[in-house]
Design a protein around this motif. Sequence first.
Motif: not given
Length: 825
Positions: A210-212, A268-271, A275-282, A320-321
Amino acid sequence: MLPPDIETADALAHLTVPPDRSPGGVGRRRFLQAVGLGLGGAVVGPQALAALVPGWEDFADAAPIGPTDGVLVVLLMGGGNDGLNMVVPTGDSAYYAQRGALAIPATTALPLAGGFGLHPSLTFVKERYDQGKVAVVRGVGLANPDLSHFTSMATWMQAWAPGGPPTSGWLGRWLDGMNTQPDPYRGISIGSGVPLHLAGATTKATAVGSSSPAFGVSTDANDQRMYQVLRDLGSASTTTGAWGDALARNGALLIETSAAIAPSYSPELPSGKLVKEMTLAARLINADLGVRVLGVSYGDFDSHANQPAMHDARMAELDAGLRAFFATLSPTFAGRTTVMTFSEFGRRLERNGSNGTDHGTASSLLLVGQNVAGGLKGTPPSLTALTPGRQLIATSDFRQVFATVLTRWLNADARQILGADYAPLDLFALTPGQVVPPPPPPVVTPTPAMFNSLVPSRIVDTRDGTGGTLAPVAAGSPRLVQVAGQGGIPPSGATAAVLNVTVTGATRDSWLTVSPSGVATPDASNLNFVAGQTVPNLVMTKLGGDGKVVLTNAVGSAHVVVDVVGYYGTAAGTRYTPLSPSRILDTRDGTGRSGARTPLGTAAIDLTVAGVGGVPATGVDAVVLNMTTTAPDTSSWLTVWPKGATQPNASNLNYEPNDTVPNLVVAKVGTGGKISIANARGSTHCIADVVGYFSATATAGRHLALPPARILDTRSGVGRTGTAIVPPDQPVELKVTGVGGVPATGVTAVVVNLTVTAPTTSGWLTVHPTGETRPTASNLNFAAGQTRANLVVAKVGTGGKISVVGSVASCHIVADVAGYFVPSP
């Protein structure tokens, strides 16, 4: 209390299987990691990737998912989530007796039903639950519970009947069956490893970080030269064998993919890890790469000590996730995506001596999605009938949940994957992609309104700030106008207002639309004008629920003046009787003035309107007139008001020298059945055609307002076959019932804003009931090339139609309906 754990939740969350070390496996895995590292908000589909990356088709077949394919996101809560403090038995005294200070108070739990509530931090879950989009499954556990993290987690991940294979996971076996042709996108694990439940015997998910992206996106000249060398190296055989070719191609692929997707990684993906990984999943789902199952893991939930702070933080992260995931998920996939939580076990009922809870058995899990069957599911475990070791007794085998998900959501053979049959649970209301149309809204029969006439009163003048705003109405900045409670209209109970609206000082050729607040601006217009022109028009407009209307100017800016002349309400008032148009004033030939053929000067005249043109001699509250000024010798305006009242600060018609201007006028009748008419400056001829009247007659029509709707546009063929210009003396028979919100039957008259455009020469339009003789009257007068509008209240004729006919000129005609009248019961 149990001995301290030697198993950590971090190790548990990464219970993985050996990686695919083949050349093809390395290529696929690295490619997916590149996509995960740089995907962000981009939608990069397989076709785009094929175009960007030569050779993509050689090792991946990432077809978009079908319209009925389900997507499952499995959210692992590692360490043993306390299900009793996530789904709180607020109605069970045993819970509060055993938990003491660890118990969630019933007053702070988010209420569900039947004596249960959610942890106070799960506010988003509660919102979704109230919408019927969360299934809470209680009492889920193992048939033969084991309190070891690794053993229990392996059992959940394998999900095989006792004695089954220990080296593959339930979703991995599903992937085995799906991947008849290799496809690295079917399963994705967000993180550094692939957990056991996503690994099959021959297939496993691909780990995505999940890193840029870093490598492949630099713009430095030296880096660019290096990238080009690697691209060239990967474009042909290295002659070093399969491993060398795979690594070379992978390097080139990484560069091309990173460079393509890096610009899209914004914002960028949120902190926050979850939250970051669920945003990326979506975002991965939104990219439509063919993803069917995704795994996300977080923790630690192993709360042996000081549980409140730990578990409260985990619940807040979960909420939050999930909120971030569903906020990011495209509506395209909302009906095809379900999130399922699970943990290897729950916690004991009793609080331990370290203000925590030890390893337990039965717990609760959540399914969240648009198509789940929301509500409380399963039988809650008893808090008094415990095992000899004082553990909860599971009421549902976890494989019942998995079997239901496999069968109903992933369209799989659950017996083949799980090794046995398990009774399904009621977890899904709809299959993936299935949409049940919402029930039709209840039929609300509007109450027809009655008219209340008023002495004209100015409520808006943007030139001097009347109405609250000292600024013209500009394009892109609609003006909200409070009408209810102004100019004699009551603060409540009014359904529509009758307004004389004037535009002046326009900077561009444009048009103005008046519409009720709270609805989208309609494809309609009320006034059309050119730069610098002063144009009036009567508007009968429905009021928004807050008693307001919206003024929308299309181009440039213009000052707007609004005068109230009446309103419609349901409490009291008069009713409308439509008439075929009849001329009752024409200063050019003396009609209505005892033969005097002189224009109006600045001295007011009185016009008898009762007892003429079909209007009764008595009992009339107001008349509806189409008034026209022609041949004025200077710029001026005309004001109409009831005889006997003081002349108001208002106008009905505004005109320039030698202009011919029509406007509909609703005039309250004054002393002696008369109205007064005054010209402000110079002189002008004046014509008046009566088209109806308001009275207390019990059987006369009552009004129902509508948001404006276009029912005729000869330019585009709306309301008429063909798009040819309308020749003179060829009536357009316009169907006005059953269109634009007007009922198909029972309508006596319609309110229509009529616009003429592109006339070939000067002329006029006449509107009359279809089936009746064309009267000597006009509704709209215009010059060659002019676009002009006028409101018409037209009696409905044969077949629910009105006839619109032009004289002298060919022209295009536009009509917007804004209301209608029905007979009183």
